[in-house]
Enzyme design. Sequence first.
Site, PDB file in Angstrom:
ATOM      1  N   HIS A 162      42.183  38.713  34.176  1.00 37.40           N
ATOM      2  CA  HIS A 162      40.955  38.164  34.765  1.00 37.40           C
ATOM      3  C   HIS A 162      41.051  36.649  34.897  1.00 37.40           C
ATOM      4  O   HIS A 162      40.619  36.066  35.889  1.00 37.40           O
ATOM      5  CB  HIS A 162      39.756  38.526  33.894  1.00 37.40           C
ATOM      6  CG  HIS A 162      39.232  39.903  34.115  1.00 37.40           C
ATOM      7  ND1 HIS A 162      38.898  40.398  35.353  1.00 37.40           N
ATOM      8  CD2 HIS A 162      38.969  40.907  33.232  1.00 37.40           C
ATOM      9  CE1 HIS A 162      38.446  41.646  35.235  1.00 37.40           C
ATOM     10  NE2 HIS A 162      38.483  41.973  33.961  1.00 37.40           N
ATOM     11  N   HIS A 174      44.697  42.431  29.741  1.00 39.70           N
ATOM     12  CA  HIS A 174      43.678  42.698  30.774  1.00 39.70           C
ATOM     13  C   HIS A 174      42.771  41.482  30.939  1.00 39.70           C
ATOM     14  O   HIS A 174      42.471  41.064  32.064  1.00 39.70           O
ATOM     15  CB  HIS A 174      42.864  43.928  30.367  1.00 39.70           C
ATOM     16  CG  HIS A 174      41.641  44.157  31.200  1.00 39.70           C
ATOM     17  ND1 HIS A 174      41.605  45.057  32.235  1.00 39.70           N
ATOM     18  CD2 HIS A 174      40.396  43.596  31.152  1.00 39.70           C
ATOM     19  CE1 HIS A 174      40.398  45.036  32.785  1.00 39.70           C
ATOM     20  NE2 HIS A 174      39.650  44.155  32.151  1.00 39.70           N
ATOM     21  N   GLU A 175      42.328  40.903  29.832  1.00 41.07           N
ATOM     22  CA  GLU A 175      41.455  39.733  29.915  1.00 41.07           C
ATOM     23  C   GLU A 175      42.198  38.524  30.480  1.00 41.07           C
ATOM     24  O   GLU A 175      41.629  37.741  31.253  1.00 41.07           O
ATOM     25  CB  GLU A 175      40.875  39.419  28.542  1.00 41.07           C
ATOM     26  CG  GLU A 175      39.994  40.518  27.970  1.00 41.07           C
ATOM     27  CD  GLU A 175      38.859  40.919  28.897  1.00 41.07           C
ATOM     28  OE1 GLU A 175      38.389  40.073  29.688  1.00 41.07           O
ATOM     29  OE2 GLU A 175      38.447  42.096  28.842  1.00 41.07           O
ATOM     30  N   GLU A 210      37.977  45.222  38.014  1.00 39.01           N
ATOM     31  CA  GLU A 210      38.483  45.890  36.817  1.00 39.01           C
ATOM     32  C   GLU A 210      39.779  46.645  37.104  1.00 39.01           C
ATOM     33  O   GLU A 210      40.720  46.610  36.305  1.00 39.01           O
ATOM     34  CB  GLU A 210      37.431  46.849  36.255  1.00 39.01           C
ATOM     35  CG  GLU A 210      36.247  46.170  35.606  1.00 39.01           C
ATOM     36  CD  GLU A 210      36.656  45.206  34.508  1.00 39.01           C
ATOM     37  OE1 GLU A 210      37.433  45.587  33.604  1.00 39.01           O
ATOM     38  OE2 GLU A 210      36.208  44.046  34.558  1.00 39.01           O
TER      39      GLU A 210
END
Length: 332
Positions: free
Chosen positions: A134, A130-131, A205
Amino acid sequence: MNYAKTALLLAVLTAILLVLGAAVGGKAGLVVAFAVALVMNVMSLWKSDQIVLRMFNAEEVSEATAPELFGLVRELARKADLPMPRVYVMNNPQPNAFATGRSPSHAALCASTGLLEALNREELAGVLAHELAHVKSRDTLTMAVAATIGGAVSMFAQYLQFGMLFGGGRSDDRGGLGIFGTLAAVILAPIAAALVQMAISRSREYQADRLGAMICGNPLWLASALKKIDGLARRIQNPEAEAIPAAAHMFIINPLNGHGIDNLFSTHPNVENRVAALEALAREMRASGSASLGDEAARSDGMSERPANEGGRPGEVWVGGQNYTKPPSPWG
């Protein structure tokens, strides 16, 4: 659509800053506001990673000091077709993580010791993916700019309030707004800036959840991690984040111990909604045959059911030669 929405929201945030500049000093104030926005944007682009990592006393780790974590990040970065980011750990019992940096080649990932204690390897892979999502989408850049301009908006609003209290507010020296316009700017501009920042965070998100699930190969890993760390994060204080609430949007889970609701006033989407979207994605991937979500696929990637802190006793995390042992249930 998400990219266009973010660009629009950032433009609105900049426009709010320029309007406040005009309210402070007319045309001259507009020029000053533009200059402030430019300088703050350049600073946030160039130094955002170092600033944020210092805020949370993060310690950089290597393959020698944190081999499991470092190796997992390297494998996921390879799958995401990204340069290897720097890897940091913050000694914090609240399970959380964030990414920062002005570009993929200048990115850093940071995980808390609480996160490493709470998750197994698959769940940790979901969070780190997930990071990395980003980073790949350059969200770290967007969020740093939004936070910086939002801070400038608050600064200008405070200046206006100060001017009103000490004889300001006349239309000839406030860009034509007058005392009522200035009062409205003082009240509404910081609220508008905060709403824009929150909307940017929330839209990003959902996108990072989806892209991160694609990177790690199984949406259910991240769904399981979100459910686990959301419950823990609500009960465990994060003093550093509480002291710097403007950085709350950077974390995967709201670090401020708020009872998140999925509306415009929340820095993070509702976890139940994020989990539902990930479960729907898992069904979609199974139906399309775009990924194998079984145990064999997980093991073939070297991401088995071993705990994230394999090699030590339960509750232990070794980083940089130090043993960050989980205390005996200080949060109940």
